[in-house]
Design an enzyme around this catalytic site. Structure first.
Site, PDB file in Angstrom:
ATOM      1  N   ASN A   1       9.174   7.326   1.154  1.00  0.00           N
ATOM      2  CA  ASN A   1       8.372   6.409   0.324  1.00  0.00           C
ATOM      3  C   ASN A   1       6.960   6.258   0.873  1.00  0.00           C
ATOM      4  O   ASN A   1       6.006   6.127   0.109  1.00  0.00           O
ATOM      5  CB  ASN A   1       9.052   5.040   0.218  1.00  0.00           C
ATOM      6  CG  ASN A   1      10.176   5.069  -0.795  1.00  0.00           C
ATOM      7  OD1 ASN A   1       9.928   5.033  -2.001  1.00  0.00           O
ATOM      8  ND2 ASN A   1      11.406   5.174  -0.319  1.00  0.00           N
TER       9      ASN A   1
ATOM     10  N   ASN B   1       8.991  -5.254  -1.238  1.00  0.00           N
ATOM     11  CA  ASN B   1      10.063  -4.392  -0.739  1.00  0.00           C
ATOM     12  C   ASN B   1      10.587  -3.546  -1.890  1.00  0.00           C
ATOM     13  O   ASN B   1      10.495  -3.934  -3.052  1.00  0.00           O
ATOM     14  CB  ASN B   1      11.200  -5.263  -0.179  1.00  0.00           C
ATOM     15  CG  ASN B   1      12.329  -4.429   0.407  1.00  0.00           C
ATOM     16  OD1 ASN B   1      12.087  -3.439   1.099  1.00  0.00           O
ATOM     17  ND2 ASN B   1      13.568  -4.806   0.135  1.00  0.00           N
TER      18      ASN B   1
ATOM     19  N   HIS C   1      14.168  -1.703  -3.130  1.00  0.00           N
ATOM     20  CA  HIS C   1      15.603  -1.752  -2.838  1.00  0.00           C
ATOM     21  C   HIS C   1      16.341  -0.827  -3.814  1.00  0.00           C
ATOM     22  O   HIS C   1      16.078  -0.861  -5.026  1.00  0.00           O
ATOM     23  CB  HIS C   1      16.110  -3.186  -2.969  1.00  0.00           C
ATOM     24  CG  HIS C   1      17.556  -3.303  -2.619  1.00  0.00           C
ATOM     25  ND1 HIS C   1      18.004  -3.304  -1.312  1.00  0.00           N
ATOM     26  CD2 HIS C   1      18.656  -3.381  -3.401  1.00  0.00           C
ATOM     27  CE1 HIS C   1      19.319  -3.379  -1.316  1.00  0.00           C
ATOM     28  NE2 HIS C   1      19.745  -3.423  -2.565  1.00  0.00           N
TER      29      HIS C   1
HETATM   30  C1  GRF Z   1      14.651   3.640   0.551  1.00  0.00           C
HETATM   31  O1  GRF Z   1      15.694   4.246  -0.141  1.00  0.00           O
HETATM   32  C2  GRF Z   1      14.512   2.194   0.160  1.00  0.00           C
HETATM   33  O2  GRF Z   1      15.093   1.897  -1.044  1.00  0.00           O
HETATM   34  C3  GRF Z   1      15.225   1.463   1.263  1.00  0.00           C
HETATM   35  O3  GRF Z   1      15.048   2.239   2.407  1.00  0.00           O
HETATM   36  C4  GRF Z   1      14.902   3.602   2.045  1.00  0.00           C
HETATM   37  C5  GRF Z   1      13.769   4.198   2.819  1.00  0.00           C
HETATM   38  O4  GRF Z   1      13.730   5.577   2.688  1.00  0.00           O
HETATM   39  N1  GRF Z   1      14.708   0.119   1.384  1.00  0.00           N
HETATM   40  P1  GRF Z   1      12.497   6.420   3.189  1.00  0.00           P
HETATM   41  O5  GRF Z   1      12.382   6.202   4.700  1.00  0.00           O
HETATM   42  O6  GRF Z   1      11.286   5.944   2.468  1.00  0.00           O
HETATM   43  O7  GRF Z   1      12.827   7.834   2.864  1.00  0.00           O
END
Ligand code: GRF
Length: 202
Positions: A14, A107, A109
């Site tokens: 992300n 955040n 989720h």
């Molecule tokens: C994501 O799937 C988000 O929904 C959750 O943590 C994960 C982080 O994944 N809160 P990344 O490190 O961004 O790949």
């Protein structure tokens, strides 16, 4: 330009999606700081490779949450941070940060909240046998995934899908939705709707 801090402790997909959207000028912001409670995480490596300042720490080296959050707060102030974007930061944010950044921490989720809060949301959805799950972006409050919702996107769980299939589709949706919402926030165009029908603009 709006300074944002990304708090993350995982693979940072992300973080990548947001940084790339900023590179493409789809989001008018700068990631000025990355905060991680896992110094060995992939996201720390990625942030450093992009030349972004990283604050990483081991929570066990501090007396408690207030101790390390005080250090984070100092770094956020130093970088003039306006928005804190949690992206796989697996800790509840305490009052040391929540109070000065009220309504300014978001955040993402991997479920349609309020269904399946907390850890392993995709596994929880899978076990419950739901046919639709999705992704939620919300403002952070003192609870576990309980803050006002900014946006959501649904995905279907098809017959024969494995948990990994669902996880992969969820992440694809996250990588589009999160930059979109951050883009709206920095322009002052994001909204929440509470149960009495009141809309608040951020
Ligand atoms: C994501 O799937 C988000 O929904 C959750 O943590 C994960 C982080 O994944 N809160 P990344 O490190 O961004 O790949």
């Amino acid at each position: 330009m709006t300074n944002i801090a990304v708090f993350a402790s995982g693979t940072g997909s992300n973080f990548d999606a947001l940084a790339e959207a900023i590179d493409r000028k789809e989001v008018e912001a700068v990631i000025s700081l990355v905060v991680s409670d896992k110094p060995s995480s992939k996201v720390v490596e990625k942030a450093k490779a992009r030349g972004i300042e990283v604050l990483s720490f081991q929570p066990k080296d501090f007396g408690g949450k207030a101790g390390y959050e005080q250090v984070i707060l100092g770094a956020c102030r130093e970088h003039d941070i306006e928005w804190i974007v949690l992206a796989g930061y697996m800790r509840l944010v305490g009052t040391t940060l929540l109070t000065p950044f009220e309504g300014r921490i978001i955040n993402i989720h991997p479920s349609l909240l309020p269904a399946f809060p907390g850890k392993n949301a995709v596994g929880q959805a899978f076990k419950a046998g739901v046919r639709v799950t999705g992704v939620t972006v919300h403002l952070v409050d003192e609870g576990m995934d309980t803050g006002p919702i900014l946006d959501q996107r649904a995905i279907r769980i098809e017959q024969g899908d494995t948990e990994e299939d669902v996880q992969r589709r969820i992440q694809q949706v996250e990588h589009v939705l999160y930059p979109e919402v951050v883009g709206r926030l920095v322009k002052g165009e994001a909204e929440t709707h509470d149960k009495t029908g009141i809309t608040e603009r951020f």
